[in-house]
Design an enzyme around this catalytic site. Structure first.
Site, PDB file in Angstrom:
ATOM      1  N   LYS A   1       3.103   7.308   6.648  1.00  0.00           N
ATOM      2  CA  LYS A   1       3.295   6.664   5.232  1.00  0.00           C
ATOM      3  C   LYS A   1       3.013   7.258   4.174  1.00  0.00           C
ATOM      4  CE  LYS A   1       0.314   2.432   4.308  1.00  0.00           C
ATOM      5  NZ  LYS A   1      -0.825   1.605   4.433  1.00  0.00           N
TER       6      LYS A   1
ATOM      7  N   GLN B   1       0.934  -0.998  -0.037  1.00  0.00           N
ATOM      8  CA  GLN B   1      -0.279  -0.312  -0.329  1.00  0.00           C
ATOM      9  C   GLN B   1       1.308   1.346  -0.316  1.00  0.00           C
ATOM     10  OE1 GLN B   1      -3.440  -0.184   3.305  1.00  0.00           O
ATOM     11  NE2 GLN B   1      -3.738  -2.254   2.443  1.00  0.00           N
ATOM     12  N   GLY B   2       2.190   1.005   0.189  1.00  0.00           N
ATOM     13  CA  GLY B   2       3.136   2.098  -0.005  1.00  0.00           C
ATOM     14  C   GLY B   2       4.252   2.502   0.652  1.00  0.00           C
ATOM     15  N   THR B   3       4.971   3.212   0.807  1.00  0.00           N
ATOM     16  CA  THR B   3       6.258   3.198   1.385  1.00  0.00           C
ATOM     17  C   THR B   3       6.418   3.791   2.634  1.00  0.00           C
ATOM     18  OG1 THR B   3       7.308   3.447  -0.999  1.00  0.00           O
ATOM     19  CG2 THR B   3       9.026   3.792   1.339  1.00  0.00           C
TER      20      THR B   3
ATOM     21  N   ASP C   1      -6.376  -8.533   8.104  1.00  0.00           N
ATOM     22  CA  ASP C   1      -5.450  -9.092   7.326  1.00  0.00           C
ATOM     23  C   ASP C   1      -4.665  -9.360   8.975  1.00  0.00           C
ATOM     24  OD1 ASP C   1      -3.906  -9.390   5.279  1.00  0.00           O
ATOM     25  OD2 ASP C   1      -3.099  -6.605   5.106  1.00  0.00           O
TER      26      ASP C   1
END
Length: 717
Positions: free
Chosen positions: A439, A422-424, A536
């Site tokens: 994030k 979903q991202g860095t 999750d």
């Protein structure tokens, strides 16, 4: 000039009562001005030499320590409620005369003959009770009274509670100074039901009676006194103290005015008077523009209209100048000078404004771009989510893009903590020195937009020590940014699968981490304001802080549900290897689906193996399947992490393994709830703590200590 009128002065006095109280002396010097919460102005007074004469003398009595003092007119022994110089009235408590009423004291009559007091025409005579014929005494040759019947009908009668049915009223004579009443029955031979019932009569202030008494029973059974208004006057002659002249032609001045003496041809200021009572009397008041007590020497003081907002009419280039009794408006040179300087300053500001306008246009373009990003990144959706949360979401700080660029050194690659689907995530330091994790999501499309906004909403509702705290967000950049608390020790996956020789990942630590994660999920499922399913749960989403405490993170796919819902129907989402098979088949996610994923994490902690491994046979590539098969074959120790070997924790390992097996049951209904899982792990942790404590004591004493199994056997004997 302003019109000189008495109503205007009264308006001023009520507009700024604090000014009048501070600047005007109402009592004689060195005399007490109040009794309790009642003001005592001259000619009334408390103590020797403080009143005009004995008629105006007031006794201030302290009844109890808790209640305020009460004021009484000394000569006529009536309790004072309020004194008005402007109206020349005093409000007092008047007794109620009764007949046939139990529990009442002796009837008290009032005789003010020879005094400066008389009942005001604003009072009325009231009689209450069934079949009550009430007459005022000692006012011959007049007959004043009224008669009430016993009828209960009120149809078509205004003020029906005192229009003849159990209550009647009539006006009192002018200048009445005596109150004594006789009560009796009309002696109706047809209807004599009220002959022996409770009857009362009293004089009362008309307005007070109309606004406060709604039925006769209130007075008959609960009241001893009612308020009345007494008029009072000032006499010439022997009542005047030494050194004071009350003749109107001598006292009249710019500050005050007195009526001429009342005689047969004049009525004075009060108007409603009789020659006998008010002959040779006067009334004084302060003129327009003055306030205070006209009965004191220099008692009327000038009102400074310039200090009272909204009273004087000076404006524009004029200023207000106070004069005795009035005010005047003069040209204000300072304002004119200020106007010239203001014009010059205005011209300078115009030039500066043109320059700033250029800057603002440029800045506005940047703002519009940020608004565009805000809308594209889901800002409107976030606002909608927050507004529909009924106040359950904590206030989230909105960071500017400038703040976060500075915190991450313009998102330098050296600041990257990790990258995911979903991202860095970058490590950053805010202006106050706080270390945070930022994030930076991937470019948000319509499919990912809801996940991103959902993570903000979910985390805003969560407040738990084992859940990563969301500090704020920024939506005005090309890609959205989330700001979290910084978790320094990475995620659980690294410690399970990337073995580090210098770090001992002990059984106690694994059990504690499992317990903390269970507590967090139990809180999300049942203790949060709205039940939340994580959807999750996996070891990479469990972070470890500086003390290696577990922190559940990554709520991008989480969902909150209504309290009365049992499941959530969605597109299947999650991580392969942790995904609940029942959810995969039905698309219905329940709290038991999170339990299944947590069971996989327990299996990871026990085995040290990955949830999906191609090194295992095809039918056992899933750790959950492999773990359940080994449990059925009673070979749990074949899968146990080699780092746990030799730690003498067989019973605890078996207890946790059995719990993991129940969590991994293919039938969701047979799985325990997260609350039950948390309670069971806490119990195992307590038993481990007690075991370690016993072992420590045995070591300290030098005794040979048994294994945990032997010790448990001894305790169970």
């Amino acid at each position: 000039m302003i019109p000189r009128s008495v109503p205007l002065i009264f308006f001023l006095l009520f507009l700024v009562p604090e000014i009048a109280t501070v600047s005007s002396l109402m009592a004689k010097p060195n005399c007490t001005e109040t009794c309790g919460n009642i003001s005592i102005p001259f000619p009334f007074g408390i103590g020797t030499g403080c009143s005009m004469n004995d008629w105006f003398s007031v006794d201030c009595n302290k009844t109890t320590a808790e209640s305020p003092s009460r004021a009484f007119l000394s000569r006529i022994n009536m309790e004072v409620l309020e004194i008005s110089l402007e109206d020349s009235t005093v409000r007092v408590n008047s007794p109620i005369i009764s007949s046939g009423c139990s529990g009442r004291g002796a009837n008290i009559s009032i005789n003010m003959t020879g005094s400066p007091f008389a009942f005001s025409y604003s009072n009325t005579f009231i009689a209450m009770g069934c079949d009550n014929r009430a007459l005022l005494n000692q006012i011959e040759p007049e007959i004043v009274g009224c008669m009430s019947t016993c009828s209960s009908s009120t149809e078509g009668k205004e003020n029906s509670y005192c229009s003849g049915n159990n209550c009647c009223q009539t006006r009192i004579p002018l200048g009445l100074q005596v109150f004594s009443a006789s009560l009796g029955s009309a002696e109706d031979p047809i209807n004599d039901q009220g002959r022996n019932q409770c009857k009362v009569a009293f004089i009362v202030e008309r307005a007070w009676f109309r606004n406060n008494i709604s039925s006769p029973e209130v007075v008959q059974y609960y009241m001893q006194y009612v308020p009345v208004i007494l008029d009072w006057v000032m006499y010439y002659g022997t009542d005047i103290p030494e050194g004071v002249t009350l003749y109107y032609d001598a006292r009249n001045s710019d500050a005050m005015y007195c009526d001429p003496p009342v005689n047969s041809s004049t009525s004075g200021r009060l108007g409603l008077r009789t020659e006998t009572l008010y002959s040779n009397s006067t009334t004084c008041w302060c003129n327009d523009g003055y306030e205070g007590n006209p009965y004191l020497h220099d008692g009327c003081t000038d009102i400074d209209e310039c200090k009272i907002p909204g009273v004087n009419w000076c404006s524009g280039m004029t200023k207000c100048v106070n004069v005795p009794g009035l005010y005047k408006c003069e040209l204000d040179k300072a304002k004119i000078t200020f106007l010239i300087l203001g014009a010059a300053t205005g011209l300078l500001l115009l030039l500066v404004g043109i320059w700033r306008l250029y800057k603002l246009v440029k800045k506005r373009k940047n703002i519009e771009l940020k608004k565009k990003f805000f809308k594209r990144n889901g800002g409107l959706l976030l606002q909608q989510q927050l507004s529909s949360s009924d106040g359950s979401i904590q206030k989230t700080k909105i960071f500017t893009s400038k703040e976060l660029e500075k915190a991450t050194d313009r998102f330098n690659d050296n600041r990257i903590l990790g990258q995911g689907g979903q991202g860095t995530v970058y490590k950053g330091m805010l202006a106050d020195g706080m270390i945070v994790a930022i994030k930076k999501s991937k470019m948000v499309d319509e499919e990912k937009l809801e996940e991103f906004i959902n993570e903000v909403v979910i985390l805003s509702q969560v407040n738990h020590r084992n859940v990563v705290k969301l500090l704020g967000c920024c939506l005005e950049t090309e890609v959205p940014l989330l700001v979290y608390e910084f978790i320094p020790n990475g995620n659980l996956f690294e410690y399970i699968h990337d073995q580090k020789e210098e770090f001992e990942f002990s059984w106690e630590m694994r059990l504690r981490i499992a317990t903390e994660v269970a507590r967090a999920l139990s809180y999300l499922h049942s203790a949060a304001c709205i039940p939340i399913y994580h959807r999750d749960i996996k070891s990479t989403n469990i972070m470890l802080d500086e003390k290696f405490r577990a922190k559940v993170s990554d709520f991008g796919t989480s969902r909150s549900i209504a309290i009365d819902q049992t499941h959530l129907t969605t597109h299947v989402q999650g991580t392969f290897g942790y995904l609940d098979p029942e959810y995969f088949q039905s698309s219905q996610f329940t709290g038991k689906s999170d339990v299944y994923s947590f069971g996989v994490v327990l299996a990871e902690l026990l085995s040290g193996q990955k949830p999906i491994s191609y090194e295992r046979p095809e039918d056992r590539r899933s750790l959950a399947t492999h773990f359940i098969l080994l449990m059925e074959e009673n070979k749990i120790f074949d899968i146990l992490d080699e780092r746990l070997m030799g730690q003498d924790r067989e019973e605890e390992v078996i207890a946790v393994a059995n719990l993991a097996r129940r969590c991994l049951n293919l039938n969701g209904r047979k799985r325990p709830t997260m609350r039950e899982v948390a309670i069971e792990l806490e119990q195992i942790q307590k038993e481990l703590f007690m075991h370690n404590k016993v072992v420590k004591n045995l070591k300290t004493s030098g005794m040979k200590f048994p294994t945990y199994g032997k010790l448990l056997g001894l305790l169970l004997q």
